[in-house]
Design a protein around this motif. Structure first.
Motif, mmCIF file in Angstrom:
data_model
loop_
_atom_site.group_PDB
_atom_site.id
_atom_site.type_symbol
_atom_site.label_atom_id
_atom_site.label_comp_id
_atom_site.label_asym_id
_atom_site.label_seq_id
_atom_site.Cartn_x
_atom_site.Cartn_y
_atom_site.Cartn_z
ATOM 1 N N LEU A 120 0.968 -1.149 0.018
ATOM 2 C CA LEU A 120 0.340 0.014 -0.307
ATOM 3 C C LEU A 120 0.687 1.077 0.033
ATOM 4 C CD1 LEU A 120 -2.963 -0.807 2.417
ATOM 5 C CD2 LEU A 120 -2.973 -0.507 0.158
ATOM 6 N N LEU A 121 2.132 1.529 -0.106
ATOM 7 C CA LEU A 121 3.529 1.922 0.559
ATOM 8 C C LEU A 121 3.258 2.864 -1.033
ATOM 9 C CD1 LEU A 121 5.084 1.452 3.363
ATOM 10 C CD2 LEU A 121 2.803 2.606 3.485
ATOM 11 N N HIS A 122 3.228 1.773 -1.732
ATOM 12 C CA HIS A 122 2.910 2.491 -3.059
ATOM 13 C C HIS A 122 2.091 2.931 -3.883
ATOM 14 C CE1 HIS A 122 7.205 0.983 -3.270
ATOM 15 N NE2 HIS A 122 7.211 -0.076 -2.361
ATOM 16 N N TRP A 129 1.558 11.790 -5.535
ATOM 17 C CA TRP A 129 2.878 10.065 -4.908
ATOM 18 C C TRP A 129 2.179 9.538 -3.319
ATOM 19 C CZ3 TRP A 129 6.699 14.863 -5.220
ATOM 20 C CH2 TRP A 129 7.457 14.759 -6.364
ATOM 21 N N SER A 130 2.752 8.732 -4.283
ATOM 22 C CA SER A 130 2.320 6.729 -2.667
ATOM 23 C C SER A 130 3.768 7.962 -2.274
ATOM 24 C CB SER A 130 3.000 5.918 -3.063
ATOM 25 O OG SER A 130 4.459 6.094 -3.747
ATOM 26 N N PHE A 131 3.317 6.658 -0.436
ATOM 27 C CA PHE A 131 4.047 7.685 1.128
ATOM 28 C C PHE A 131 5.309 7.171 0.248
ATOM 29 C CE2 PHE A 131 6.282 6.447 4.431
ATOM 30 C CZ PHE A 131 6.111 8.046 5.014
ATOM 31 N N ILE A 132 6.109 6.374 -0.243
ATOM 32 C CA ILE A 132 7.278 6.092 -1.468
ATOM 33 C C ILE A 132 7.145 6.601 -1.972
ATOM 34 C CG2 ILE A 132 8.817 4.326 -2.328
ATOM 35 C CD1 ILE A 132 8.471 3.350 1.001
ATOM 36 N N LEU A 151 26.390 22.991 0.290
ATOM 37 C CA LEU A 151 27.256 22.215 0.085
ATOM 38 C C LEU A 151 28.076 22.423 -0.858
ATOM 39 C CD1 LEU A 151 26.267 19.200 2.955
ATOM 40 C CD2 LEU A 151 26.966 21.497 3.258
ATOM 41 N N GLY A 152 27.887 22.708 -1.656
ATOM 42 C CA GLY A 152 28.019 22.993 -3.051
ATOM 43 C C GLY A 152 28.539 21.693 -3.799
ATOM 44 N N ASP A 153 28.329 20.507 -4.084
ATOM 45 C CA ASP A 153 28.389 19.202 -4.776
ATOM 46 C C ASP A 153 27.508 19.767 -5.801
ATOM 47 O OD1 ASP A 153 28.426 17.116 -6.025
ATOM 48 O OD2 ASP A 153 27.548 16.020 -4.074
ATOM 49 N N PRO A 154 28.044 19.850 -6.756
ATOM 50 C CA PRO A 154 27.516 19.907 -8.443
ATOM 51 C C PRO A 154 26.623 19.108 -8.385
ATOM 52 C CG PRO A 154 29.897 19.257 -8.392
ATOM 53 C CD PRO A 154 29.487 19.670 -7.412
ATOM 54 N N TYR A 155 26.529 17.670 -8.089
ATOM 55 C CA TYR A 155 25.736 16.816 -9.188
ATOM 56 C C TYR A 155 25.563 15.697 -7.148
ATOM 57 C CZ TYR A 155 27.206 17.905 -13.768
ATOM 58 O OH TYR A 155 28.053 19.028 -14.593
ATOM 59 N N PRO A 156 25.232 15.630 -6.913
ATOM 60 C CA PRO A 156 24.298 15.714 -5.484
ATOM 61 C C PRO A 156 23.725 13.968 -5.584
ATOM 62 C CG PRO A 156 23.773 17.200 -5.342
ATOM 63 C CD PRO A 156 24.029 17.647 -6.512
ATOM 64 N N TRP A 157 23.344 13.951 -7.199
ATOM 65 C CA TRP A 157 21.439 13.511 -6.919
ATOM 66 C C TRP A 157 21.543 11.736 -6.708
ATOM 67 C CZ3 TRP A 157 22.690 17.386 -10.480
ATOM 68 C CH2 TRP A 157 21.654 18.807 -10.234
ATOM 69 N N HIS A 158 20.952 11.181 -5.657
ATOM 70 C CA HIS A 158 20.790 9.338 -5.714
ATOM 71 C C HIS A 158 19.485 9.063 -6.623
ATOM 72 C CE1 HIS A 158 20.017 5.628 -3.231
ATOM 73 N NE2 HIS A 158 21.379 6.067 -3.229
ATOM 74 N N PRO A 159 20.682 7.588 -6.995
ATOM 75 C CA PRO A 159 19.171 7.345 -8.379
ATOM 76 C C PRO A 159 17.979 7.418 -7.855
ATOM 77 C CG PRO A 159 21.000 5.980 -7.745
ATOM 78 C CD PRO A 159 21.598 7.469 -7.339
ATOM 79 N N LEU A 160 17.600 7.284 -6.543
ATOM 80 C CA LEU A 160 16.862 6.972 -5.908
ATOM 81 C C LEU A 160 15.399 8.620 -5.338
ATOM 82 C CD1 LEU A 160 16.472 3.959 -3.608
ATOM 83 C CD2 LEU A 160 15.287 4.080 -5.593
ATOM 84 N N ALA A 178 10.101 4.668 -11.625
ATOM 85 C CA ALA A 178 8.907 2.973 -11.689
ATOM 86 C C ALA A 178 10.083 2.217 -10.005
ATOM 87 C CB ALA A 178 9.519 2.514 -12.876
ATOM 88 N N ALA A 179 11.202 2.900 -10.243
ATOM 89 C CA ALA A 179 11.629 1.913 -9.001
ATOM 90 C C ALA A 179 11.077 1.834 -7.645
ATOM 91 C CB ALA A 179 12.505 3.102 -8.892
ATOM 92 N N ARG A 180 10.752 0.771 -7.127
ATOM 93 C CA ARG A 180 9.698 0.147 -5.428
ATOM 94 C C ARG A 180 11.185 -0.114 -5.347
ATOM 95 N NH1 ARG A 180 4.649 -0.528 -6.917
ATOM 96 N NH2 ARG A 180 4.660 -2.020 -5.306
ATOM 97 N N PRO A 181 11.898 1.084 -3.905
ATOM 98 C CA PRO A 181 13.045 1.032 -3.093
ATOM 99 C C PRO A 181 11.516 0.145 -1.630
ATOM 100 C CG PRO A 181 12.255 3.121 -2.895
ATOM 101 C CD PRO A 181 11.464 2.542 -4.622
ATOM 102 N N GLY A 182 11.876 -0.229 -0.635
ATOM 103 C CA GLY A 182 11.203 -0.115 0.541
ATOM 104 C C GLY A 182 10.877 0.662 1.488
#
Length: 259
Positions: A120-122, A129-132, A151-160, A178-182
């Motif tokens: 249900l969290l998806h 948006w879902s909870f996740i 903090l000045g990091d030009p590319y800080p993004w996590h793929p999730l 479409a990722a479905r992390p827990g």
């Protein structure tokens, strides 16, 4: 209401990505329509019929029938939840206190989520948006505003991390909608981002609050310009507050389905 414009019946279409700035829109029936991610800055609506209309979003300077209702809405929201006023801090101590409140509130929200079937969290409620996905978006927001801007990091993004839907293709941002992390996986990322916020809060002073961040020269989002630190922290607090509120609303619906 009458108008000389001819009737063009196009019921139920999906309209997206239009730039209608400066448009003159007349005799349009939007009954039952769902309008999302709108920018209505400076818009003027006259001769309207608005019954049982629900509006959520950032509102300032909204005048209805000659009355600026935005301050009335803000006062009522603060009355309903007195801790909301703490999300508008003005000094370092206020910022630290605000984040402590958010930490406590999210503990309760996550506890509610754990009571549900993980599937249900998806699930999305009314196309939101879902909870996740909400947690994924907040990871993106922290990466953008804390990691990149402060903090000045030009590319800080996590793929999730999950950007907002309207963000165009941007260097360095690779996200799989479409990722479905827990839940536990997302909470690890959330704790890491909260630690970055704490790094900023630990050294926060009045002078730093009013200082401007050093622009990140590499292309990306947010734009490579300087931002006042006070504004960045307020924007991020607002993201946390509003998305938790939406999550609580949807968890109530999901809980009723699972009961």
């Amino acid at each position: 209401m009458t108008d000389d414009a001819p009737t063009d019946d196009r019921r139920g279409p999906r309209v997206a990505g239009l730039d209608l700035r400066g448009a003159d829109i007349r005799a349009v029936d939007l009954s039952g329509a769902r309008l999302r991610a709108l920018t209505l800055n400076g818009a003027r609506i006259s001769g309207a019929e608005m019954f049982q209309v629900e509006i959520t979003g950032e509102i300032d300077g909204l005048v209805i029938n000659g009355v600026d209702v935005a301050p009335l809405v803000e006062a009522e929201l603060d009355r309903r939840d007195p801790e909301r006023a703490a999300m508008r801090p003005t000094d370092p101590g206020g910022h630290r206190a605000a984040w402590e409140i958010m930490d406590r509130l999210w503990v309760g929200t996550v506890a509610r989520a754990r009571l549900l079937d993980p599937a249900l969290l998806h699930e999305r409620i009314d196309g939101e948006w879902s909870f996740i996905e909400t947690l994924r978006h907040l990871v993106f927001a922290h990466d953008a505003w804390i990691g990149r801007v402060i903090l000045g990091d030009p590319y800080p993004w996590h793929p999730l991390g999950l950007p907002f839907d309207q963000l165009p293709s941007t260097p360095g941002i690779t996200s799989d909608p479409a990722a479905r992390p827990g839940l536990d996986e997302m909470l690890v990322l959330r704790r890491d981002r909260r630690a970055l916020v704490q790094r900023v809060l630990d050294t926060l002073t009045d002078e730093r609050l009013d200082a401007t961040t050093a622009p990140v020269t590499e292309p990306g989002w947010p734009e490579p310009i300087g931002y006042r630190l006070r504004d960045v922290l307020r924007w991020l607090l607002n993201e946390e507050w509003e998305h938790r509120r939406y999550a609580e609303r949807d968890l109530t619906v999901l809980a009723s389905r699972g009961s």
